[in-house]
Design a protein around this motif. Sequence first.
Motif, PDB file in Angstrom:
ATOM      1  N   HIS A 194     -51.832  37.478  -1.242  1.00 52.27           N
ATOM      2  CA  HIS A 194     -51.586  37.997   0.110  1.00 52.27           C
ATOM      3  C   HIS A 194     -51.596  36.806   1.074  1.00 52.27           C
ATOM      4  O   HIS A 194     -52.340  35.836   0.843  1.00 52.27           O
ATOM      5  N   PRO A 195     -50.810  36.881   2.164  1.00 47.31           N
ATOM      6  CA  PRO A 195     -50.756  35.728   3.085  1.00 47.31           C
ATOM      7  C   PRO A 195     -52.142  35.311   3.608  1.00 47.31           C
ATOM      8  O   PRO A 195     -52.359  34.141   3.901  1.00 47.31           O
ATOM      9  N   ILE A 215     -45.979  36.687  -3.082  1.00 43.38           N
ATOM     10  CA  ILE A 215     -46.709  37.474  -2.077  1.00 43.38           C
ATOM     11  C   ILE A 215     -46.487  38.971  -2.259  1.00 43.38           C
ATOM     12  O   ILE A 215     -45.372  39.414  -2.482  1.00 43.38           O
ATOM     13  N   ALA A 252     -53.980  40.313  -4.603  1.00 41.52           N
ATOM     14  CA  ALA A 252     -53.681  40.500  -3.177  1.00 41.52           C
ATOM     15  C   ALA A 252     -54.652  41.453  -2.480  1.00 41.52           C
ATOM     16  O   ALA A 252     -54.623  41.580  -1.263  1.00 41.52           O
ATOM     17  N   ASP A 297     -47.081  41.682   0.357  1.00 41.14           N
ATOM     18  CA  ASP A 297     -47.558  41.747   1.746  1.00 41.14           C
ATOM     19  C   ASP A 297     -47.874  43.158   2.206  1.00 41.14           C
ATOM     20  O   ASP A 297     -48.308  43.365   3.334  1.00 41.14           O
ATOM     21  N   HIS A 343     -54.757  32.473   1.192  1.00 36.98           N
ATOM     22  CA  HIS A 343     -54.273  31.151   0.783  1.00 36.98           C
ATOM     23  C   HIS A 343     -55.358  30.327   0.073  1.00 36.98           C
ATOM     24  O   HIS A 343     -55.068  29.419  -0.713  1.00 36.98           O
TER      25      HIS A 343
END
Length: 296
Positions: A59-60, A107, A13, A109, A63
Amino acid sequence: MHTSVRTVIFPVAGMGTRFLPATKATPKELLPVLDTPLIQYAIDEAQAAGIERMVFVTHPSKHAIERYVMDDAKLRSDLKSRGKIALADELQDAALSHRTDDVVFTIQDQPLGLGHAVLCARDHVLPGPVAVVLPDDLILGKGCLGEMIDAYGRDDSGHLVAAMTVAREDTKKYGILTPSGDNGSVLRASGMVEKPDPAHAPSCEAVVGRYILDASIFDDLASQTSGAGGEIQLTDAIAAGISRVGLSGFRFSGTRFDCGSKAGMFRATLNLAARDGECLEVLREHAVASHQTAAA
Ligand code: G1P
Protein backbone atom coordinates in the motif's frame (compact mmCIF):
# COMPACT_ATOMS: atom_id res chain seq x y z
CA MET A 1 3.00 -26.71 -19.28
CA HIS A 2 4.93 -25.14 -16.38
CA THR A 3 4.60 -27.08 -13.15
CA SER A 4 7.40 -25.57 -11.08
CA VAL A 5 6.43 -22.94 -8.53
CA ARG A 6 8.63 -19.94 -9.35
CA THR A 7 6.76 -16.97 -7.88
CA VAL A 8 5.58 -16.11 -4.39
CA ILE A 9 3.04 -13.36 -3.73
CA PHE A 10 3.13 -11.61 -0.35
CA PRO A 11 -0.12 -9.67 0.21
CA VAL A 12 1.06 -6.94 2.61
CA ALA A 13 -1.28 -4.02 1.91
CA GLY A 14 -3.55 -4.54 4.97
CA MET A 15 -4.05 -1.74 7.49
CA GLY A 16 -3.16 -3.85 10.55
CA THR A 17 -6.14 -2.53 12.49
CA ARG A 18 -5.78 -5.14 15.24
CA PHE A 19 -2.39 -3.68 16.17
CA LEU A 20 -3.34 0.00 16.16
CA PRO A 21 -1.90 2.33 17.31
CA ALA A 22 1.46 0.54 16.75
CA THR A 23 0.57 0.12 13.06
CA LYS A 24 -0.20 3.82 12.51
CA ALA A 25 3.45 4.33 11.66
CA THR A 26 4.89 0.81 11.40
CA PRO A 27 3.44 -1.80 9.01
CA LYS A 28 2.38 -4.89 10.96
CA GLU A 29 4.70 -7.00 8.81
CA LEU A 30 7.62 -5.12 10.34
CA LEU A 31 6.60 -5.83 13.94
CA PRO A 32 9.24 -8.14 15.38
CA VAL A 33 8.63 -11.62 16.73
CA LEU A 34 11.41 -11.77 19.31
CA ASP A 35 13.99 -9.87 17.25
CA THR A 36 13.01 -10.50 13.63
CA PRO A 37 10.25 -8.71 11.67
CA LEU A 38 7.38 -10.96 10.57
CA ILE A 39 8.08 -10.34 6.88
CA GLN A 40 11.61 -11.70 7.27
CA TYR A 41 10.32 -15.14 8.33
CA ALA A 42 8.14 -15.21 5.20
CA ILE A 43 11.03 -14.21 2.94
CA ASP A 44 13.33 -16.79 4.53
CA GLU A 45 10.69 -19.50 4.04
CA ALA A 46 10.22 -18.59 0.37
CA GLN A 47 13.96 -18.48 -0.29
CA ALA A 48 14.48 -21.85 1.41
CA ALA A 49 11.70 -23.25 -0.84
CA GLY A 50 13.67 -22.20 -3.95
CA ILE A 51 11.30 -19.43 -5.09
CA GLU A 52 12.74 -17.25 -7.90
CA ARG A 53 10.54 -14.14 -7.85
CA MET A 54 8.93 -12.37 -4.89
CA VAL A 55 5.98 -10.05 -5.53
CA PHE A 56 5.02 -7.78 -2.63
CA VAL A 57 1.49 -6.38 -2.96
CA THR A 58 1.68 -3.34 -0.77
CA HIS A 59 0.00 0.00 0.00
CA PRO A 60 1.32 3.53 -0.68
CA SER A 61 1.40 4.19 3.10
CA LYS A 62 3.62 1.14 3.72
CA HIS A 63 6.79 2.17 1.93
CA ALA A 64 8.72 1.13 5.06
CA ILE A 65 8.37 -2.51 3.94
CA GLU A 66 10.37 -1.83 0.79
CA ARG A 67 12.93 0.14 2.79
CA TYR A 68 13.30 -2.76 5.22
CA VAL A 69 13.44 -5.50 2.60
CA MET A 70 15.79 -3.93 0.05
CA ASP A 71 19.48 -3.28 0.29
CA ASP A 72 20.36 0.27 1.41
CA ALA A 73 23.77 1.10 -0.07
CA LYS A 74 23.84 4.60 1.49
CA LEU A 75 23.25 3.22 5.01
CA ARG A 76 25.95 0.60 4.48
CA SER A 77 28.45 3.15 3.26
CA ASP A 78 27.66 5.43 6.27
CA LEU A 79 28.22 2.49 8.61
CA LYS A 80 31.48 1.59 6.88
CA SER A 81 32.77 5.15 7.13
CA ARG A 82 32.20 4.87 10.90
CA GLY A 83 34.18 1.63 11.03
CA LYS A 84 31.15 -0.66 11.40
CA ILE A 85 32.20 -2.97 8.58
CA ALA A 86 30.81 -6.23 10.00
CA LEU A 87 27.40 -4.65 10.64
CA ALA A 88 27.30 -3.22 7.11
CA ASP A 89 28.13 -6.67 5.69
CA GLU A 90 25.45 -8.31 7.84
CA LEU A 91 22.84 -5.86 6.53
CA GLN A 92 23.89 -6.55 2.96
CA ASP A 93 23.64 -10.32 3.47
CA ALA A 94 20.14 -10.06 4.97
CA ALA A 95 18.72 -7.60 2.41
CA LEU A 96 17.27 -8.30 -1.02
CA SER A 97 19.03 -6.60 -3.90
CA HIS A 98 17.64 -5.49 -7.27
CA ARG A 99 20.90 -6.68 -8.82
CA THR A 100 20.86 -10.25 -7.50
CA ASP A 101 17.24 -10.94 -6.53
CA ASP A 102 14.07 -10.94 -8.59
CA VAL A 103 11.81 -8.66 -6.53
CA VAL A 104 8.68 -6.69 -7.49
CA PHE A 105 6.65 -4.22 -5.45
CA THR A 106 3.16 -3.48 -6.67
CA ILE A 107 0.32 -1.47 -5.15
CA GLN A 108 -3.15 -2.46 -3.94
CA ASP A 109 -4.59 0.99 -3.30
CA GLN A 110 -8.12 -0.12 -2.38
CA PRO A 111 -8.92 -2.44 0.53
CA LEU A 112 -10.93 -4.91 -1.56
CA GLY A 113 -9.73 -8.10 0.12
CA LEU A 114 -7.18 -10.90 -0.16
CA GLY A 115 -8.46 -12.09 -3.54
CA HIS A 116 -8.09 -8.60 -4.98
CA ALA A 117 -4.57 -8.34 -3.53
CA VAL A 118 -3.53 -11.56 -5.28
CA LEU A 119 -5.11 -10.34 -8.53
CA CYS A 120 -3.00 -7.16 -8.27
CA ALA A 121 0.09 -9.39 -8.70
CA ARG A 122 -1.16 -10.93 -11.94
CA ASP A 123 1.03 -8.96 -14.35
CA HIS A 124 4.17 -9.66 -12.35
CA VAL A 125 4.20 -13.42 -11.91
CA LEU A 126 6.34 -15.91 -13.83
CA PRO A 127 4.56 -18.61 -15.88
CA GLY A 128 3.12 -21.59 -13.99
CA PRO A 129 1.53 -22.08 -10.58
CA VAL A 130 2.06 -19.36 -7.95
CA ALA A 131 2.58 -19.48 -4.20
CA VAL A 132 0.84 -17.09 -1.82
CA VAL A 133 2.25 -16.58 1.68
CA LEU A 134 0.42 -14.56 4.35
CA PRO A 135 3.18 -13.30 6.66
CA ASP A 136 0.68 -13.03 9.58
CA ASP A 137 0.54 -16.80 9.66
CA LEU A 138 3.96 -17.58 11.07
CA ILE A 139 4.80 -21.27 10.71
CA LEU A 140 7.84 -22.37 12.69
CA GLY A 141 9.60 -25.68 12.17
CA LYS A 142 10.21 -27.25 8.78
CA GLY A 143 9.56 -24.64 6.04
CA CYS A 144 5.88 -25.06 5.17
CA LEU A 145 6.15 -23.68 1.63
CA GLY A 146 9.04 -26.05 0.83
CA GLU A 147 7.01 -29.01 2.10
CA MET A 148 4.06 -27.94 -0.02
CA ILE A 149 6.14 -27.49 -3.17
CA ASP A 150 7.46 -31.03 -2.67
CA ALA A 151 3.89 -32.32 -2.39
CA TYR A 152 2.45 -30.18 -5.20
CA GLY A 153 1.54 -32.05 -8.33
CA ARG A 154 1.92 -35.41 -6.60
CA ASP A 155 -1.39 -37.31 -6.88
CA ASP A 156 -2.82 -34.52 -9.02
CA SER A 157 -3.35 -32.28 -5.97
CA GLY A 158 -4.87 -29.31 -7.85
CA HIS A 159 -4.79 -26.03 -5.91
CA LEU A 160 -2.93 -26.91 -2.71
CA VAL A 161 -3.66 -25.02 0.53
CA ALA A 162 -2.10 -25.44 3.98
CA ALA A 163 -4.68 -26.98 6.30
CA MET A 164 -5.07 -27.59 10.01
CA THR A 165 -7.87 -28.75 12.27
CA VAL A 166 -9.42 -26.01 14.41
CA ALA A 167 -12.07 -25.92 17.14
CA ARG A 168 -15.60 -25.73 15.69
CA GLU A 169 -16.24 -22.33 17.27
CA ASP A 170 -13.25 -21.00 15.29
CA THR A 171 -14.49 -21.91 11.80
CA LYS A 172 -15.79 -18.33 11.47
CA LYS A 173 -12.17 -17.08 11.37
CA TYR A 174 -10.96 -19.22 8.42
CA GLY A 175 -11.55 -20.59 4.97
CA ILE A 176 -12.96 -24.09 5.65
CA LEU A 177 -12.62 -27.16 3.44
CA THR A 178 -15.26 -29.75 2.54
CA PRO A 179 -13.10 -32.90 2.76
CA SER A 180 -13.73 -35.69 0.29
CA GLY A 181 -10.83 -38.04 1.06
CA ASP A 182 -7.71 -38.23 3.20
CA ASN A 183 -4.35 -39.88 2.56
CA GLY A 184 -2.52 -38.64 5.66
CA SER A 185 -0.66 -35.50 4.75
CA VAL A 186 -2.96 -34.56 1.85
CA LEU A 187 -6.68 -34.05 2.24
CA ARG A 188 -8.76 -34.00 -0.94
CA ALA A 189 -11.50 -31.39 -0.90
CA SER A 190 -14.64 -30.86 -2.93
CA GLY A 191 -15.39 -27.38 -1.60
CA MET A 192 -14.10 -24.41 0.34
CA VAL A 193 -16.10 -21.68 2.05
CA GLU A 194 -14.95 -18.45 3.68
CA LYS A 195 -15.52 -18.01 7.43
CA PRO A 196 -18.66 -20.13 7.86
CA ASP A 197 -20.76 -19.93 10.96
CA PRO A 198 -19.81 -22.93 13.21
CA ALA A 199 -23.31 -24.36 12.91
CA HIS A 200 -23.00 -24.57 9.11
CA ALA A 201 -19.28 -25.23 8.64
CA PRO A 202 -18.68 -28.26 6.37
CA SER A 203 -15.78 -29.43 8.62
CA CYS A 204 -13.18 -28.11 11.06
CA GLU A 205 -10.38 -28.29 8.45
CA ALA A 206 -9.17 -24.70 8.21
CA VAL A 207 -6.95 -23.10 5.60
CA VAL A 208 -3.95 -21.16 6.88
CA GLY A 209 -1.82 -18.70 4.96
CA ARG A 210 0.10 -20.84 2.46
CA TYR A 211 -1.30 -21.57 -0.98
CA ILE A 212 0.01 -23.04 -4.22
CA LEU A 213 -2.43 -22.05 -6.92
CA ASP A 214 -2.82 -23.08 -10.52
CA ALA A 215 -2.27 -20.10 -12.84
CA SER A 216 -5.97 -20.16 -13.77
CA ILE A 217 -6.63 -18.61 -10.34
CA PHE A 218 -6.19 -15.17 -11.93
CA ASP A 219 -9.08 -15.71 -14.37
CA ASP A 220 -11.24 -16.99 -11.51
CA LEU A 221 -10.29 -13.97 -9.40
CA ALA A 222 -11.04 -11.54 -12.22
CA SER A 223 -14.59 -12.86 -12.47
CA GLN A 224 -15.34 -12.74 -8.72
CA THR A 225 -17.85 -10.36 -7.22
CA SER A 226 -17.57 -9.42 -3.56
CA GLY A 227 -18.07 -12.25 -1.07
CA ALA A 228 -17.86 -12.57 2.73
CA GLY A 229 -17.27 -9.20 4.42
CA GLY A 230 -17.94 -7.40 1.12
CA GLU A 231 -14.42 -8.33 -0.11
CA ILE A 232 -13.11 -10.19 -3.16
CA GLN A 233 -12.25 -13.49 -1.50
CA LEU A 234 -9.39 -15.75 -2.57
CA THR A 235 -11.45 -18.62 -1.12
CA ASP A 236 -14.29 -18.01 -3.60
CA ALA A 237 -11.92 -18.01 -6.59
CA ILE A 238 -10.30 -21.25 -5.39
CA ALA A 239 -13.76 -22.81 -4.94
CA ALA A 240 -14.75 -21.66 -8.45
CA GLY A 241 -11.88 -23.65 -9.98
CA ILE A 242 -12.33 -26.93 -8.09
CA SER A 243 -14.25 -28.82 -10.80
CA ARG A 244 -11.57 -27.90 -13.36
CA VAL A 245 -8.36 -27.90 -11.31
CA GLY A 246 -9.05 -29.85 -8.08
CA LEU A 247 -8.26 -28.86 -4.49
CA SER A 248 -6.27 -30.42 -1.66
CA GLY A 249 -5.38 -29.42 1.87
CA PHE A 250 -1.81 -30.04 3.02
CA ARG A 251 -1.15 -30.95 6.64
CA PHE A 252 2.15 -29.23 7.33
CA SER A 253 4.57 -30.42 9.98
CA GLY A 254 5.41 -27.06 11.62
CA THR A 255 3.57 -25.04 14.26
CA ARG A 256 1.41 -22.14 13.11
CA PHE A 257 1.00 -18.92 15.06
CA ASP A 258 -1.69 -16.36 14.28
CA CYS A 259 0.49 -13.27 14.39
CA GLY A 260 -2.47 -11.16 13.33
CA SER A 261 -3.54 -11.34 16.98
CA LYS A 262 -1.89 -10.16 20.19
CA ALA A 263 -2.05 -13.62 21.81
CA GLY A 264 -0.67 -15.35 18.72
CA MET A 265 2.18 -12.87 18.47
CA PHE A 266 2.98 -13.43 22.13
CA ARG A 267 2.85 -17.23 21.80
CA ALA A 268 5.26 -17.09 18.84
CA THR A 269 7.59 -14.80 20.78
CA LEU A 270 7.59 -17.17 23.78
CA ASN A 271 8.22 -20.14 21.52
CA LEU A 272 11.30 -18.48 20.01
CA ALA A 273 12.45 -17.10 23.37
CA ALA A 274 12.51 -20.62 24.81
CA ARG A 275 15.19 -21.50 22.22
CA ASP A 276 17.38 -18.46 22.91
CA GLY A 277 19.86 -18.76 25.82
CA GLU A 278 19.54 -15.17 27.03
CA CYS A 279 15.75 -15.08 26.78
CA LEU A 280 15.33 -18.54 28.32
CA GLU A 281 17.02 -17.17 31.44
CA VAL A 282 14.44 -14.36 31.54
CA LEU A 283 11.59 -16.87 31.12
CA ARG A 284 12.96 -18.89 34.05
CA GLU A 285 13.24 -15.80 36.25
CA HIS A 286 9.67 -14.91 35.33
CA ALA A 287 8.40 -18.42 36.11
CA VAL A 288 10.07 -18.34 39.55
CA ALA A 289 8.67 -14.85 40.30
CA SER A 290 5.15 -15.95 39.23
CA HIS A 291 5.38 -19.07 41.37
CA GLN A 292 6.44 -16.99 44.41
CA THR A 293 3.62 -14.49 43.85
CA ALA A 294 1.09 -17.34 43.59
CA ALA A 295 2.44 -18.98 46.78
CA ALA A 296 2.40 -15.71 48.83
C1 G1P B 1 -7.48 -15.14 5.33
C2 G1P B 1 -8.28 -16.00 4.38
C3 G1P B 1 -8.85 -17.22 5.09
C4 G1P B 1 -7.73 -18.00 5.75
C5 G1P B 1 -6.94 -17.07 6.69
C6 G1P B 1 -5.73 -17.77 7.27
O1 G1P B 1 -8.37 -14.58 6.28
O2 G1P B 1 -9.32 -15.23 3.81
O3 G1P B 1 -9.52 -18.06 4.18
O4 G1P B 1 -8.26 -19.10 6.47
O5 G1P B 1 -6.48 -15.90 6.00
O6 G1P B 1 -5.09 -16.99 8.23
P1 G1P B 1 -7.95 -13.34 7.22
O7 G1P B 1 -7.30 -13.93 8.44
O8 G1P B 1 -7.01 -12.48 6.44
O9 G1P B 1 -9.23 -12.65 7.57
